[in-house]
Design a protein around this motif. Structure first.
Motif, PDB file in Angstrom:
ATOM      1  N   LEU A 160       0.870  -1.173   0.000  1.00 51.36           N
ATOM      2  CA  LEU A 160       0.000   0.000   0.000  1.00 51.36           C
ATOM      3  C   LEU A 160       0.909   1.225   0.000  1.00 51.36           C
ATOM      4  N   VAL A 161       0.800   2.050  -1.034  1.00 60.17           N
ATOM      5  CA  VAL A 161       1.772   3.132  -1.213  1.00 60.17           C
ATOM      6  C   VAL A 161       1.052   4.441  -1.532  1.00 60.17           C
ATOM      7  N   MET A 162       1.578   5.536  -1.003  1.00 62.94           N
ATOM      8  CA  MET A 162       0.976   6.853  -1.182  1.00 62.94           C
ATOM      9  C   MET A 162       1.969   7.808  -1.839  1.00 62.94           C
ATOM     10  N   GLN A 163       1.537   8.442  -2.934  1.00 59.25           N
ATOM     11  CA  GLN A 163       2.341   9.433  -3.642  1.00 59.25           C
ATOM     12  C   GLN A 163       1.459  10.633  -3.974  1.00 59.25           C
ATOM     13  N   GLY A 164       1.717  11.755  -3.330  1.00 57.45           N
ATOM     14  CA  GLY A 164       0.874  12.924  -3.542  1.00 57.45           C
ATOM     15  C   GLY A 164      -0.455  12.832  -2.830  1.00 57.45           C
ATOM     16  N   ALA A 165      -0.650  11.785  -2.038  1.00 59.95           N
ATOM     17  CA  ALA A 165      -1.901  11.609  -1.298  1.00 59.95           C
ATOM     18  C   ALA A 165      -1.939  12.554  -0.099  1.00 59.95           C
ATOM     19  N   VAL A 166      -3.124  13.027   0.235  1.00 59.43           N
ATOM     20  CA  VAL A 166      -3.308  13.918   1.375  1.00 59.43           C
ATOM     21  C   VAL A 166      -4.407  13.347   2.266  1.00 59.43           C
ATOM     22  N   ASN A 167      -4.104  13.247   3.550  1.00 54.67           N
ATOM     23  CA  ASN A 167      -5.088  12.813   4.549  1.00 54.67           C
ATOM     24  C   ASN A 167      -5.604  11.405   4.249  1.00 54.67           C
ATOM     25  N   THR A 168      -4.711  10.442   4.316  1.00 57.99           N
ATOM     26  CA  THR A 168      -5.054   9.051   4.035  1.00 57.99           C
ATOM     27  C   THR A 168      -5.219   8.281   5.338  1.00 57.99           C
ATOM     28  N   LEU A 169      -6.281   7.479   5.412  1.00 53.44           N
ATOM     29  CA  LEU A 169      -6.522   6.611   6.565  1.00 53.44           C
ATOM     30  C   LEU A 169      -6.420   5.156   6.135  1.00 53.44           C
ATOM     31  N   LEU A 170      -5.581   4.397   6.840  1.00 49.12           N
ATOM     32  CA  LEU A 170      -5.490   2.954   6.641  1.00 49.12           C
ATOM     33  C   LEU A 170      -5.845   2.288   7.969  1.00 49.12           C
ATOM     34  N   GLU A 171      -6.885   1.496   7.975  1.00 49.75           N
ATOM     35  CA  GLU A 171      -7.332   0.874   9.225  1.00 49.75           C
ATOM     36  C   GLU A 171      -7.657  -0.596   8.987  1.00 49.75           C
ATOM     37  N   ASP A 172      -7.166  -1.441   9.898  1.00 47.19           N
ATOM     38  CA  ASP A 172      -7.419  -2.889   9.857  1.00 47.19           C
ATOM     39  C   ASP A 172      -6.936  -3.517   8.547  1.00 47.19           C
ATOM     40  N   CYS A 173      -5.823  -3.040   8.031  1.00 47.96           N
ATOM     41  CA  CYS A 173      -5.287  -3.583   6.781  1.00 47.96           C
ATOM     42  C   CYS A 173      -4.151  -4.577   7.064  1.00 47.96           C
ATOM     43  N   TYR A 174      -3.918  -5.467   6.099  1.00 47.28           N
ATOM     44  CA  TYR A 174      -2.902  -6.514   6.237  1.00 47.28           C
ATOM     45  C   TYR A 174      -2.130  -6.620   4.931  1.00 47.28           C
ATOM     46  N   VAL A 175      -0.794  -6.648   5.040  1.00 48.12           N
ATOM     47  CA  VAL A 175       0.069  -6.768   3.863  1.00 48.12           C
ATOM     48  C   VAL A 175       1.066  -7.893   4.116  1.00 48.12           C
ATOM     49  N   LEU A 220      -1.226  14.067 -10.275  1.00 50.09           N
ATOM     50  CA  LEU A 220      -1.259  14.934 -11.454  1.00 50.09           C
ATOM     51  C   LEU A 220      -0.696  16.324 -11.161  1.00 50.09           C
ATOM     52  N   ASN A 221      -0.752  16.737  -9.890  1.00 49.79           N
ATOM     53  CA  ASN A 221      -0.263  18.079  -9.553  1.00 49.79           C
ATOM     54  C   ASN A 221       1.129  18.051  -8.930  1.00 49.79           C
ATOM     55  N   GLY A 222       1.697  16.867  -8.763  1.00 51.76           N
ATOM     56  CA  GLY A 222       3.026  16.755  -8.187  1.00 51.76           C
ATOM     57  C   GLY A 222       3.119  17.260  -6.758  1.00 51.76           C
ATOM     58  N   ARG A 223       1.986  17.252  -6.039  1.00 48.84           N
ATOM     59  CA  ARG A 223       1.976  17.830  -4.698  1.00 48.84           C
ATOM     60  C   ARG A 223       2.673  16.915  -3.692  1.00 48.84           C
ATOM     61  N   ARG A 224       2.985  17.483  -2.526  1.00 50.04           N
ATOM     62  CA  ARG A 224       3.617  16.734  -1.455  1.00 50.04           C
ATOM     63  C   ARG A 224       2.617  15.776  -0.816  1.00 50.04           C
ATOM     64  N   THR A 225       3.100  14.610  -0.496  1.00 46.54           N
ATOM     65  CA  THR A 225       2.311  13.654   0.269  1.00 46.54           C
ATOM     66  C   THR A 225       2.212  14.157   1.702  1.00 46.54           C
ATOM     67  N   LYS A 226       0.994  14.117   2.264  1.00 44.90           N
ATOM     68  CA  LYS A 226       0.806  14.746   3.582  1.00 44.90           C
ATOM     69  C   LYS A 226      -0.314  14.048   4.344  1.00 44.90           C
ATOM     70  N   GLY A 227      -0.053  13.773   5.619  1.00 44.81           N
ATOM     71  CA  GLY A 227      -1.110  13.304   6.515  1.00 44.81           C
ATOM     72  C   GLY A 227      -1.462  11.849   6.323  1.00 44.81           C
ATOM     73  N   VAL A 228      -0.899  10.974   7.168  1.00 47.25           N
ATOM     74  CA  VAL A 228      -1.190   9.542   7.091  1.00 47.25           C
ATOM     75  C   VAL A 228      -1.523   9.027   8.491  1.00 47.25           C
ATOM     76  N   THR A 229      -2.641   8.344   8.604  1.00 45.06           N
ATOM     77  CA  THR A 229      -3.024   7.700   9.857  1.00 45.06           C
ATOM     78  C   THR A 229      -3.164   6.208   9.608  1.00 45.06           C
ATOM     79  N   VAL A 230      -2.445   5.419  10.403  1.00 45.98           N
ATOM     80  CA  VAL A 230      -2.464   3.966  10.278  1.00 45.98           C
ATOM     81  C   VAL A 230      -2.942   3.388  11.604  1.00 45.98           C
ATOM     82  N   ILE A 231      -4.031   2.640  11.566  1.00 42.79           N
ATOM     83  CA  ILE A 231      -4.617   2.087  12.785  1.00 42.79           C
ATOM     84  C   ILE A 231      -4.804   0.579  12.636  1.00 42.79           C
ATOM     85  N   ASN A 232      -4.252  -0.176  13.561  1.00 44.46           N
ATOM     86  CA  ASN A 232      -4.482  -1.618  13.653  1.00 44.46           C
ATOM     87  C   ASN A 232      -4.153  -2.344  12.346  1.00 44.46           C
ATOM     88  N   CYS A 233      -3.010  -2.023  11.775  1.00 46.65           N
ATOM     89  CA  CYS A 233      -2.572  -2.682  10.546  1.00 46.65           C
ATOM     90  C   CYS A 233      -1.388  -3.605  10.840  1.00 46.65           C
TER      91      CYS A 233
END
Length: 672
Positions: A218-233, A286-299
């Protein structure tokens, strides 16, 4: 005119809250489909609710998909159009797709298409969509013509829930990163990542990823305010001795050279065959913006190169209740101002945690070290760099690791790599540690080199009789999941429980009063039947002005503090009915007319802490709670010598870093 009573209004608003996590609620009929062609058709539509007939389906023709072209944002450094092929393209907005019981088998021969563009098997470019139960599997092991992802989320406000993704097909595969992972690689790279997020406000809930390909989970590029909860990799490991025994193949063809120091594949090591489990890159989209804000819970991440590598994004970064198992390069890595709490990992093949560079600042880390070991040498248990961190590492279940490995300051694997590639760089260019506090309760050795300045290490743990069992974001459902492990197994003499703020105020966790009552009563009965004394506390009031900057006001049929008052009554009633103690903490705040917007000193606001919070106490607020709880316990003769107290709840129990929480202050007040 039709008049709705309060009960009816509450039910309507509750339904709105549930569906807000899926898509904007629009009156629509359910569309039932039974083919991948129909799925592709309706994926392009807006405002639809689609349910697919359970069963196995095969995607074996590239004709089901298409090549899409997107204009880049004016802020992007790239000027060309972005072209990407896909099989199923969710390009509509405000739609819901229910795919539970459906398995989509993808012929890996389709990976050979779109050689001159990007390729995602499932592309989500629309906004505010809800996709539940997507189960997809690559069949075969064909190498992609270019790099691909199984799922790519480009749009905003999308939720993917209970996806089950199984990825095959990439090159190189079988050697991990040893042959290279970017520019200067020793062999051509045709990577295959699983799920890429580029949009804002994306939620990945309950997603399972198994990868047998070279690429990220699970990878984030240019993502803002992403929540990952109860995920398994989960990935796969391979011993280097097996690689060195090959008589043909990619590694054999390059003479078993490596892109990493010392330049050759080394015997008696083990490598993950994929890349990182949960990873951020600095920028993208598409806008080349900075990746910002990641919350990971119970992963949980298992057998990947890195478990949680969240060092490249801008804050806020928070990892809660998560686990790294058998990861090769590192279990955890975070960037400036990050928080890791109530999480654990092993050092089976590599360090539990790495701060990769000396520019990472002010992290608060609380990790448990699982004692599992392997036949492979782990030269560093943890790699500490940067400045201003507050790091606590303790043994999981108090079990000491049987093989010693040092916690090192001023060193890291990536410092080794940079110095190998840039041997003339001055000493300390990449690594270094300054003004870091380490609380090392693992009984493992600590090593500080000349790049460690003004760092302090505490090696003996003063056992608190008051245990903090609060976890941020928890509601009554979450407490039910962990009450056995976090409370009952520890056989406390006294349990102090406060829960309900997230049930009533957190729009991702909202439940109705009836469900709250049922959940709370189950918790009460479980704890009481264990023989522990139980104190129930009413949740504290909130500053609605700040609350509504994070949670949509339209989802509230009553004012936030009216809801808090109502559950306070429920808590009091259940305490009386079940003959347990009740302390009205809410009343203590109300007696001071709190909160006062941007004026009071007990609840965090922009004036007293620089935070538009309105829910969580300040350090002084936590002391206020601790003092009141202490007096309540004393007045009711609940304080006895050598007893164990567990404070059970959400982030208001958990508190902040540097010991700023009411359980810690309560422990100081009690004369043991």
């Amino acid at each position: 005119m039709i008049r709705l009573n309060k009960k009816t209004i509450s039910l309507i608003v509750l339904a709105m809250a549930v569906f807000s996590a899926k898509a904007k609620e629009i009156s629509r009929d359910t569309i039932f489909i039974n083919s991948v062609e129909k799925l592709a058709q309706y994926a392009a539509k807006s405002n639809v609710l689609v349910k697919m007939k359970p069963g196995e389906y095969t995607i074996k023709s590239i004709k089901i998909g298409k090549l899409s072209t997107f204009k880049r944002d004016e802020t992007s450094k790239k000027t060309d159009d972005f072209r990407i092929g896909s099989l199923i393209h969710f390009s509509g907005n405000n739609s819901q797709y229910f795919l539970s019981g459906v398995t989509l088998n993808i012929d890996s021969k389709l990976h050979k298409n779109y050689a001159k563009s990007e390729f995602s098997e499932f592309l989500v470019s629309g906004n505010n969509n809800y996709i539940e139960g997507l189960k997809a599997k690559d069949v075969g092991n064909e190498v992609p013509a270019n790099r691909i992802q199984m799922v790519r989320v480009m749009g905003d406000d999308n939720t993917i829930k209970n996806a089950d993704l199984y990825v095959h097909g990439s090159t190189p595969y079988g050697y991990g990163h040893l042959l290279g992972k970017g520019g200067g690689a020793l062999v051509p790279l045709h990577k295959h990542s699983v799920l890429l997020v580029e949009g804002t406000n994306t939620k990945l809930l309950g997603c399972k990823v198994v990868t047998h390909a070279y690429g990220h989970g699970l990878v984030m590029q240019g993502a803002v305010n992403t929540l990952l909860e109860d995920c398994y990799v989960e990935g796969k490991m391979r011993a280097t001795n097996e690689m060195l025994a090959e008589t043909s193949g990619l590694a054999f063809d390059v003479g078993f050279k490596s892109d990493y120091p010392p330049g050759k594949i080394q015997p008696n090591e083990i490598k993950s065959l994929s890349e990182d489990g949960i990873r951020t890159y600095p920028a993208g989209g598409l806008n080349g913006r900075r990746t910002k804000g990641v919350t990971v819970i119970n992963c949980t991440v298992k057998n990947m190169r890195s478990g949680f590598d969240l060092s490249a994004n801008l804050p806020p970064t928070k990892v809660v209740g998560s686990t790294a198992i058998g990861c090769q390069e590192k279990g955890f890595s975070v960037g400036t101002d990050a928080i890791i709490e109530n999480s654990k990992g092993d050092a089976l093949y590599g360090p539990l945690i790495t701060f990769v560079g000396n520019d990472v600042k002010n992290c608060n880390v609380d990790l448990e070290l699982v004692d599992t070991i392997s036949e492979y040498n782990v030269p560093r248990l943890a790699e500490i760099n940067g400045s201003g961190h507050h790091i606590t590492i303790r043994n999981y279940k108090n079990k000491k690791r049987s093989i010693e490995s040092p916690i090192v300051f001023g060193e890291s694997f990536w410092d080794d790599v940079h110095r190998y590639r840039n041997p003339n760089a001055p000493h300390g260019t990449y690594a270094g540690a300054e003004n870091i506090k380490l609380f090392n309760y693992t009984r493992m050795p600590v090593e500080l080199n000349d790049l460690a300045i003004n760092c302090t290490i505490t090696n003996s743990e003063v056992k608190n009789k008051v245990v903090n069992a609060g976890i941020g974001g928890n509601n009554t459902y979450d407490l039910l999941k962990r009450v056995d492990k976090d409370v009952l197994e520890n056989k406390p003499d006294v349990v102090i429980m406060m829960v309900g703020t997230n049930d009533m105020l957190n729009t991702t966790k909202l439940i109705d009063y009836k469900t709250y009552t049922t959940n709370l009563e189950i918790l009460i009965k479980k704890i009481k039947s264990s023989g522990s004394e139980l104190v129930l506390m009413s949740p504290i009031p909130a500053d609605s002005v700040y609350l509504f900057t994070r949670h949509k006001k339209i989802l509230f049929s009553e004012t936030p503090n009216k809801k808090i008052d109502e559950i306070g009554k429920i808590v009091k009633t259940l305490a009386t009915e079940n003959k347990v103690h009740f302390y009205d903490l809410n009343a203590e705040f109300k007696a001071l007319n709190l909160p006062i917007h941007n004026e009071d000193i007990l609840i965090r606001n922009e004036k007293n802490s620089g935070k538009k919070d309105g829910v969580h106490p300040t350090a002084l607020g936590y002391r206020f709670i601790a003092q009141n709880v202490y007096h309540f316990l004393k007045e009711h003769e609940l304080l006895k010598p050598n007893q164990n107290i567990i404070c059970f709840g959400d982030s208001i129990t958990r508190g902040g870093g540097e010991g700023a929480n009411y359980p810690a202050y309560l422990n100081e007040l009690i004369e043991w």
